[in-house]
Design a protein around this motif. Structure first.
Motif, PDB file in Angstrom:
ATOM      1  N   HIS A   2       0.710  -1.182   0.141  1.00 44.94           N
ATOM      2  CA  HIS A   2      -0.019  -0.023  -0.074  1.00 44.94           C
ATOM      3  C   HIS A   2       0.872   1.145  -0.024  1.00 44.94           C
ATOM      4  O   HIS A   2       1.841   1.324   0.749  1.00 44.94           O
ATOM      5  N   ARG A   3       0.718   2.255  -1.003  1.00 44.24           N
ATOM      6  CA  ARG A   3       1.182   3.220  -1.119  1.00 44.24           C
ATOM      7  C   ARG A   3       0.235   4.329  -1.091  1.00 44.24           C
ATOM      8  O   ARG A   3      -0.690   4.328  -2.114  1.00 44.24           O
ATOM      9  N   HIS A   7       1.537  10.253  -2.296  1.00 43.90           N
ATOM     10  CA  HIS A   7       3.090  10.156  -2.137  1.00 43.90           C
ATOM     11  C   HIS A   7       3.403   9.636  -3.577  1.00 43.90           C
ATOM     12  O   HIS A   7       4.667   9.929  -4.236  1.00 43.90           O
ATOM     13  N   GLU A   8       2.652   8.677  -4.414  1.00 46.17           N
ATOM     14  CA  GLU A   8       2.886   8.156  -5.655  1.00 46.17           C
ATOM     15  C   GLU A   8       2.848   9.297  -6.712  1.00 46.17           C
ATOM     16  O   GLU A   8       3.624   9.108  -7.727  1.00 46.17           O
ATOM     17  N   TYR A 162      11.545   3.295   0.947  1.00 41.43           N
ATOM     18  CA  TYR A 162      10.798   2.467   1.825  1.00 41.43           C
ATOM     19  C   TYR A 162      11.551   1.488   2.434  1.00 41.43           C
ATOM     20  O   TYR A 162      12.296   0.945   1.827  1.00 41.43           O
ATOM     21  N   THR A 185       3.439   1.355   6.947  1.00 43.65           N
ATOM     22  CA  THR A 185       2.491   1.198   6.202  1.00 43.65           C
ATOM     23  C   THR A 185       1.912  -0.212   6.669  1.00 43.65           C
ATOM     24  O   THR A 185       2.429  -0.897   7.644  1.00 43.65           O
ATOM     25  N   ARG A 191       8.353   4.996   5.318  1.00 46.52           N
ATOM     26  CA  ARG A 191       8.837   5.828   4.351  1.00 46.52           C
ATOM     27  C   ARG A 191       9.877   6.661   4.864  1.00 46.52           C
ATOM     28  O   ARG A 191       9.999   7.509   5.722  1.00 46.52           O
TER      29      ARG A 191
END
Ligand SMILES: [Zn+2]
Length: 237
Positions: A2-3, A7-8, A162, A185, A191
């Protein structure tokens, strides 16, 4: 793994997405571009728009693991919506947040690994950071304005990665304090945000892709907050 979407895809501030759950005045989206706040950074402002209406975002609440977006009014929305982040506010927060890392790095280096005890960024483009600095000379702290702005002008690359929580906890200085470190996460990763050649620490906020933003930093005040804490107030100028 999971991100977070923010952030992505930190540059995607308008997103068409689907409502996956809805109650009057609140909604869960399939994908959300909104930063919900945390680590001293204020939550995004913005709007949710649907074919027959729109509402301002009023807040964010995670309940039983579901990230609810609270909206103004009591509309119950379904189907496709457009989620729109306020770009100016995000930009200001992102820039301020990146600069607090630079301040943090300068204090960490100049004062023998001094840790952060608190941080708060404000709507008026000011921020305060508290440091555990029992014997600091306030003039030496004030003088950090020059190296902070020098690091901004150097336009150093800012990246993220990460690492497993245990690895993060084992590296000295990576977790500067619990008050600014993000929760791991769902898959137990932390992170890490790195400013090339300057700073590396756990963080869950939004950051510039390199340090040279539009504004510069002024150190506006140093306060003694108790015997151990020094509060450094900065402003974007
Ligand atoms: Zn950060």
């Amino acid at each position: 793994m999971h991100r977070a979407f923010y952030h992505e895809h930190p540059d995607v501030l308008t997103l068409e997405t689907d409502v996956v759950e809805s109650l009057p005045g609140r909604v869960v989206l399939a994908r959300s571009p909104f930063f919900p706040g945390g680590g001293g950074q204020l939550a995004d402002l913005g709007e949710v728009r649907w074919p027959s209406g729109e509402a301002k975002v009023a807040g964010f609440e995670t309940i039983d693991g579901k990230p609810w977006i609270v909206i103004a009014g009591d509309a119950e929305i379904g189907g496709k919506v457009e989620a729109v982040v306020d770009p100016a506010f995000r930009r200001m927060m992102t820039e301020m947040h990146t600069y607090t890392h630079i301040l943090n790095a300068c204090v960490y280096r100049s004062f023998d690994g001094a840790l952060v005890t608190g941080v708060q960024m404000n709507e008026d483009a000011t921020a305060r950071m508290d440091f555990d600095l029992p014997d600091a000379d306030n003039e030496k702290l004030r003088a950090l304005e020059a190296p902070i702005n020098a690091a901004i002008l150097e336009d150093l690359r800012v990246g993220d990665s990460y690492v497993p929580l245990a690895v993060a906890q084992a590296e000295p200085g990576l977790i500067r304090t619990r008050s600014v470190a993000p929760p791991p996460t769902a898959d137990g990763m932390v992170r890490i945000v790195e400013i090339a050649g300057l700073d590396r620490q756990a963080c869950g906020g939004t950051h510039l892709s390199s340090t040279r933003g539009e504004k510069r930093v002024r150190v506006i005040k140093i306060d003694n907050k108790g015997r151990h804490n020094r509060r450094v107030r900065i402003s974007l100028v």
